[in-house]
Design a protein around this motif. Sequence first.
Motif, PDB file in Angstrom:
ATOM      1  N   LEU A  52     -27.153  -3.518  35.863  1.00 14.21           N
ATOM      2  CA  LEU A  52     -26.146  -3.563  34.807  1.00 14.21           C
ATOM      3  C   LEU A  52     -25.831  -5.038  34.616  1.00 14.21           C
ATOM      4  N   ILE A  65     -24.178  -8.412  33.117  1.00 20.11           N
ATOM      5  CA  ILE A  65     -22.832  -8.784  32.681  1.00 20.11           C
ATOM      6  C   ILE A  65     -22.772 -10.285  32.455  1.00 20.11           C
ATOM      7  N   THR A  86     -22.273  -5.990  27.955  1.00 18.76           N
ATOM      8  CA  THR A  86     -21.564  -5.014  28.781  1.00 18.76           C
ATOM      9  C   THR A  86     -20.072  -5.324  28.826  1.00 18.76           C
ATOM     10  N   GLY A 107     -18.135   0.350  28.691  1.00 16.34           N
ATOM     11  CA  GLY A 107     -19.569   0.561  28.839  1.00 16.34           C
ATOM     12  C   GLY A 107     -19.986   0.630  30.293  1.00 16.34           C
ATOM     13  N   ALA A 108     -19.417  -0.250  31.121  1.00 18.98           N
ATOM     14  CA  ALA A 108     -19.738  -0.235  32.547  1.00 18.98           C
ATOM     15  C   ALA A 108     -19.320   1.084  33.187  1.00 18.98           C
ATOM     16  N   TRP A 165     -21.851   3.754  32.192  1.00 22.89           N
ATOM     17  CA  TRP A 165     -23.098   3.586  32.932  1.00 22.89           C
ATOM     18  C   TRP A 165     -22.944   4.078  34.377  1.00 22.89           C
ATOM     19  N   GLU A 199     -25.246  -4.568  39.908  1.00 20.48           N
ATOM     20  CA  GLU A 199     -24.670  -5.468  38.912  1.00 20.48           C
ATOM     21  C   GLU A 199     -25.350  -6.834  38.996  1.00 20.48           C
ATOM     22  N   ILE A 218     -24.284  -1.843  26.042  1.00 21.34           N
ATOM     23  CA  ILE A 218     -24.369  -2.431  27.371  1.00 21.34           C
ATOM     24  C   ILE A 218     -25.792  -2.918  27.599  1.00 21.34           C
TER      25      ILE A 218
END
Length: 426
Positions: free
Chosen positions: A333, A335, A343, A347-348, A351, A364, A390
């Motif tokens: 993910l 960021i 993101t 959105g996080a 996910w 992350e 994201i």
Amino acid sequence: MTALQHITDLGAYIGSSPSSFHAAAEGAARLEAAGFVRLDEADAWAAGAGKFLVVRDGALIAWVTPANASPLTGFHILGAHTDSPGFKLKPKPTTGRHGWLQAGVEIYGGPLLNSWLDRELALAGRLVTHDGVEHLVSTAPLLRFPQLAIHLDRAVNDGLTLDKQQHMNPVWGVGNPRDEDLLELLAASAGIAAGDVGGYDVVVADTQEGRVFGADGAFFAAGRLDNLSSVHAGLVALIAAGAAPGTDGPIAVLSAFDHEEVGSASRSGASGPFLEDVLHRISGGLGADAEERRRALAVSFCVSADAGHAVHPNYAERHDPANRPILGGGPLLKINANQRYTTDAPGAAYWARLCSEAQVPYQEFVSSNVMPCGSTIGPLTATRLGIRTIDVGTPLLSMHSARELCGVEDPHWLARAAELFFTSPA
């Protein structure tokens, strides 16, 4: 499908996709075999439910519209890209000197130049004849960027400097360039006459097959993992989601753009109108007016899937000290405070829920404060359409190398999360 089956199929997809045009064509062929109907942008499109795809140059968009879709049904879009950094054939490509035949190539994107040295390479892409017909072409191993022997550069291990114009001219034979024609060879590979070729978009591609290796078979190496690993995951997920489509839920969309590695500013890139055109035509087929279209976009969601960086054990200082993803730890993910990745907190959270329900681990990723952050199609899609977006992706080592490295499990996990995304409300 197991992780090993997935990675084996990914290797087969990469092997069939030496250029963005091949990647789109192979994706379209797989979708058509799964019952998707190919549409032409110049034709009127059928309205309502079904499984469809459209190809624009080296880009592919495919979607599944559920039976109960209405003008207010939102879209769940997985965005990726079909191109990879490397080299593109120039005009007047037959060059050479000192008895060598060479190819004139231009740098495409930001490849790791040294990784392309001493490899057996092919030419691949499309030839367009004077009648406007496109012909895909992919040669057998043909080219090589030969490195200078250490005997002639004793300081090479203290630092290798490659001049993009002088040193990056691959050899493909011996002879006099006035007596040979690289385009004739390309045309013959496509089964057409060189004199019929009016234009071409041809790139250099590594020919080495993907391979699983490492302790317990944990690693997978191949060219073009950035970003065919995401395109393939999206294809697998969309085909699975379309195999037994529900009557409700979002409209599932796979959008595989071209030209991301050079800024996406093209008619088949994420900065162009391709995705917006397709979404408008889908919603128009459902009877949506302008206000209903905007309402549908307001409940839509985009997952921008592009490869990201795993922590490098020999250069750990180049990574954030607290966020250090590893191969085999799950998809990333991504960021960034400056919106190089899109993101945000909602959105996080979505996910995290998706991955939990799909039983997929994720990691992350954030860049070190002293390292510039790359970007993706995510900010472009969010800016063009206003859809919450994201950024995710498969962790890699050796990104932009001719041969990149990922974990065997991670692309499979990305596909599992993507399949649930295509059918799950945000």
